[in-house]
Design a protein around this motif. Structure first.
Motif, PDB file in Angstrom:
ATOM      1  N   THR A 244      64.688  35.765  49.571  1.00 29.27           N
ATOM      2  CA  THR A 244      64.210  36.907  50.345  1.00 29.27           C
ATOM      3  C   THR A 244      65.337  37.922  50.491  1.00 29.27           C
ATOM      4  O   THR A 244      66.510  37.572  50.411  1.00 29.27           O
ATOM      5  CB  THR A 244      63.743  36.517  51.762  1.00 29.27           C
ATOM      6  N   ALA A 279      63.824  49.674  49.275  1.00 27.31           N
ATOM      7  CA  ALA A 279      62.933  48.704  48.626  1.00 27.31           C
ATOM      8  C   ALA A 279      63.636  48.041  47.451  1.00 27.31           C
ATOM      9  O   ALA A 279      63.584  46.820  47.280  1.00 27.31           O
ATOM     10  CB  ALA A 279      61.650  49.401  48.164  1.00 27.31           C
ATOM     11  N   ILE A 283      64.818  44.125  46.959  1.00 30.02           N
ATOM     12  CA  ILE A 283      64.440  43.328  45.777  1.00 30.02           C
ATOM     13  C   ILE A 283      65.686  42.689  45.159  1.00 30.02           C
ATOM     14  O   ILE A 283      65.701  41.514  44.806  1.00 30.02           O
ATOM     15  CB  ILE A 283      63.707  44.205  44.731  1.00 30.02           C
ATOM     16  N   VAL A 333      57.749  39.485  41.977  1.00 30.40           N
ATOM     17  CA  VAL A 333      58.445  40.007  43.149  1.00 30.40           C
ATOM     18  C   VAL A 333      57.409  40.698  44.027  1.00 30.40           C
ATOM     19  O   VAL A 333      56.478  41.333  43.527  1.00 30.40           O
ATOM     20  CB  VAL A 333      59.528  41.036  42.727  1.00 30.40           C
ATOM     21  N   SER A 334      57.574  40.562  45.338  1.00 31.57           N
ATOM     22  CA  SER A 334      56.731  41.298  46.271  1.00 31.57           C
ATOM     23  C   SER A 334      57.666  42.027  47.228  1.00 31.57           C
ATOM     24  O   SER A 334      58.620  41.435  47.726  1.00 31.57           O
ATOM     25  CB  SER A 334      55.855  40.285  47.012  1.00 31.57           C
ATOM     26  N   VAL A 335      57.407  43.298  47.449  1.00 33.01           N
ATOM     27  CA  VAL A 335      58.256  44.049  48.388  1.00 33.01           C
ATOM     28  C   VAL A 335      57.367  44.835  49.336  1.00 33.01           C
ATOM     29  O   VAL A 335      56.359  45.402  48.932  1.00 33.01           O
ATOM     30  CB  VAL A 335      59.264  44.970  47.654  1.00 33.01           C
ATOM     31  N   GLN A 336      57.729  44.822  50.603  1.00 37.14           N
ATOM     32  CA  GLN A 336      56.979  45.579  51.602  1.00 37.14           C
ATOM     33  C   GLN A 336      57.898  46.605  52.253  1.00 37.14           C
ATOM     34  O   GLN A 336      59.002  46.265  52.705  1.00 37.14           O
ATOM     35  CB  GLN A 336      56.399  44.655  52.664  1.00 37.14           C
ATOM     36  N   VAL A 363      55.647  43.272  39.864  1.00 37.67           N
ATOM     37  CA  VAL A 363      56.207  43.610  41.172  1.00 37.67           C
ATOM     38  C   VAL A 363      55.060  44.190  42.002  1.00 37.67           C
ATOM     39  O   VAL A 363      54.418  45.148  41.591  1.00 37.67           O
ATOM     40  CB  VAL A 363      57.330  44.648  41.062  1.00 37.67           C
ATOM     41  N   VAL A 365      53.945  46.108  45.441  1.00 34.70           N
ATOM     42  CA  VAL A 365      54.536  46.965  46.472  1.00 34.70           C
ATOM     43  C   VAL A 365      53.504  47.166  47.571  1.00 34.70           C
ATOM     44  O   VAL A 365      52.359  47.514  47.288  1.00 34.70           O
ATOM     45  CB  VAL A 365      54.943  48.330  45.870  1.00 34.70           C
ATOM     46  N   ALA A 386      61.723  41.909  50.847  1.00 31.76           N
ATOM     47  CA  ALA A 386      61.249  41.483  49.519  1.00 31.76           C
ATOM     48  C   ALA A 386      61.329  39.974  49.373  1.00 31.76           C
ATOM     49  O   ALA A 386      62.181  39.324  49.965  1.00 31.76           O
ATOM     50  CB  ALA A 386      62.093  42.136  48.427  1.00 31.76           C
ATOM     51  N   THR A 387      60.413  39.448  48.571  1.00 36.83           N
ATOM     52  CA  THR A 387      60.468  38.045  48.163  1.00 36.83           C
ATOM     53  C   THR A 387      60.459  38.026  46.641  1.00 36.83           C
ATOM     54  O   THR A 387      59.682  38.767  46.026  1.00 36.83           O
ATOM     55  CB  THR A 387      59.235  37.269  48.674  1.00 36.83           C
TER      56      THR A 387
END
Ligand code: CTP
Ligand code: MG
Length: 404
Positions: A244, A279, A283, A333-336, A363, A365, A386-387
């Protein structure tokens, strides 16, 4: 539907066959392969092309609604480029039905078998490029590896055939529109592929390297083979690893905003040694953490003058290099993004495409506000969390490669 110019390329996806040799109760294009139909998968190859294309799905007459529903779903935002028409009694007749609905601006036509469900989008791009470069027909083909014999009807070997003179051709096959239309207009017999018709009409056709993944799913064996290619094999080298990352930057009215890999003209910028893309930094932190390589501050350092004002791509590429050296590739990858502005939703797809292309992996977003609470709620800055999932580099996921 769209303000962008009309597509110059069309792809006719022939999916009207019954799949006799596969012997499934459903017509072949509607048979599931690891949870998704051959039609869905082959449309993904087409919608993954670099250049916009009119996509013409030729489907069985009694399944037009189902085909339209599937195609519309896979087309997503590109639904305005889609046509679904009923097929004929032979592949050739089906292609002809597709040709009948070509839009006026189209100058290059690809014909593709839905049965080649694992065809990489890059092969479609390569065919388009080669048609443009040559002004002639182009088919992907593979060299033959087996020795080839000419035999009589009883199976007796008559002679060897020099395999260097042969190519096993695949689809998509691409042609200048006028050649393909003329060849179909002049056709007097059923031939097995479009290149054969175009050649018979006297137009040139050449071969470009095909891709083993573009093989045609014809038999049950082929279907099983495709399933196995899509499966993530047991991982011999270790487990996937997650990481993370969190990053925060304050707004700075003197700079331009760079966020989630995109430039945001007219939005308040973010303070930071580099471009302040929270962001992207989150990541990188997540990727480094997953690989056990520390964090962005430790790896890049604010003292590095080369990184002053550097954009996210520089950080992502260097992080990716290090993660690769450590024996991993990115799974996803996931990013918020957390903040009041900018409104991310209208450019979410653009951001995802940009970041995914840099990392070579999906990815996602997303964005949220904090209901007016905290520093993001007061509009003082932006946070991102991010994960990342890394998998050992040897493990092949659904993104396939193949050593021929
Ligand atoms: N096709 C078509 N219309 C037909 C026959 C075939 O659109 N009348 C399409 C198939 O859907 C397939 C492609 O042409 O995507 C290649 O044909 P093939 O692999 O032979 O599929 P089928 O004809 O469905 O299979 P079979 O020959 O085993 O019946
Ligand atoms: Mg057939």
């Amino acid at each position: 539907m769209t303000d962008s110019p009309a597509p110059l390329v069309a792809v006719i996806v022939v999916a009207a066959g019954s799949g006799t040799r596969l012997g499934h109760e459903l017509p072949k294009a509607f048979v599931p392969l690891s949870g998704r139909t051959l039609l869905e998968r082959s449309l993904d190859s087409v919608f993954g092309m670099r250049e916009a294309a009119q996509v013409i799905v030729v489907a069985p007459e009694d399944r037009l609604d189902e085909a339209r529903a599937i195609a519309t779903e896979r087309a997503g935002a590109a639904g305005g480029y889609l046509d679904v028409v009923p097929g004929g009694n032979s592949r050739q007749a089906s292609v002809e039905r597709g040709l009948a609905v070509l839009r006026p601006d189209v100058d290059t036509v690809l014909v593709h078998d839905a049965a080649r469900a694992l065809t990489p989008s890059a092969l479609c791009d390569a065919v388009v490029a080669a048609v443009r470069a040559s002004g002639a027909g182009v088919v992907p083909g593979l060299d033959l590896v087996d020795s080839i014999k000419r035999v009589d009807p009883r199976g007796a070997v008559l002679a060897g055939v020099d395999r260097r003179e042969l190519s096993a051709v695949q689809t998509p096959q691409g042609f200048p529109r006028r050649m393909l239309v003329a060849a179909f207009g002049a056709a007097t017999e059923e031939l097995t592929d479009d290149a054969a018709l175009v050649t018979a009409a006297g137009f040139p056709v050449s071969i470009i390297p095909g891709d083993p993944l573009a093989f045609k799913i014809t038999t049950r064996w082929d279907l099983r083979r495709a399933e196995l290619l899509l499966a993530t094999p047991a991982d011999p080298a270790g487990s996937p690893r997650v990481g993370t990352g969190l990053d925060v930057h304050a707004f700075d009215d003197t700079s331009e905003l760079w966020l989630a890999g995109l430039h945001w003209p007219g939005e308040r910028g973010l303070a930071g040694h580099s471009d302040g893309d929270a962001a992207v930094h989150a990541i990188c932190d997540a990727l480094l953490a997953a690989a056990g390589l520390g964090d962005v501050g430790g790896v890049f350092g604010t003292a590095d003058a080369a990184l002053a004002d550097a954009h996210g791509e520089v950080f992502l590429r260097e992080t990716l290099r290090r993660v690769g050296d450590a024996g991993f590739r990115v799974g996803n990858v996931s990013v918020q993004v957390i903040g009041n502005r900018p409104r991310l939703a209208p450019r979410r797809a653009e951001s995802e495409a940009r970041l995914s292309s840099i990392l070579g992996a999906p990815v996602s977003v997303s964005a949220t506000t904090t209901d007016g609470l905290g520093f993001t709620g007061r509009g003082e800055g932006i946070a991102a969390i991010a994960t990342a999932l890394l998998v050992p580099a040897e493990a092949r996921g659904p993104v396939l490669s193949w050593e021929a």
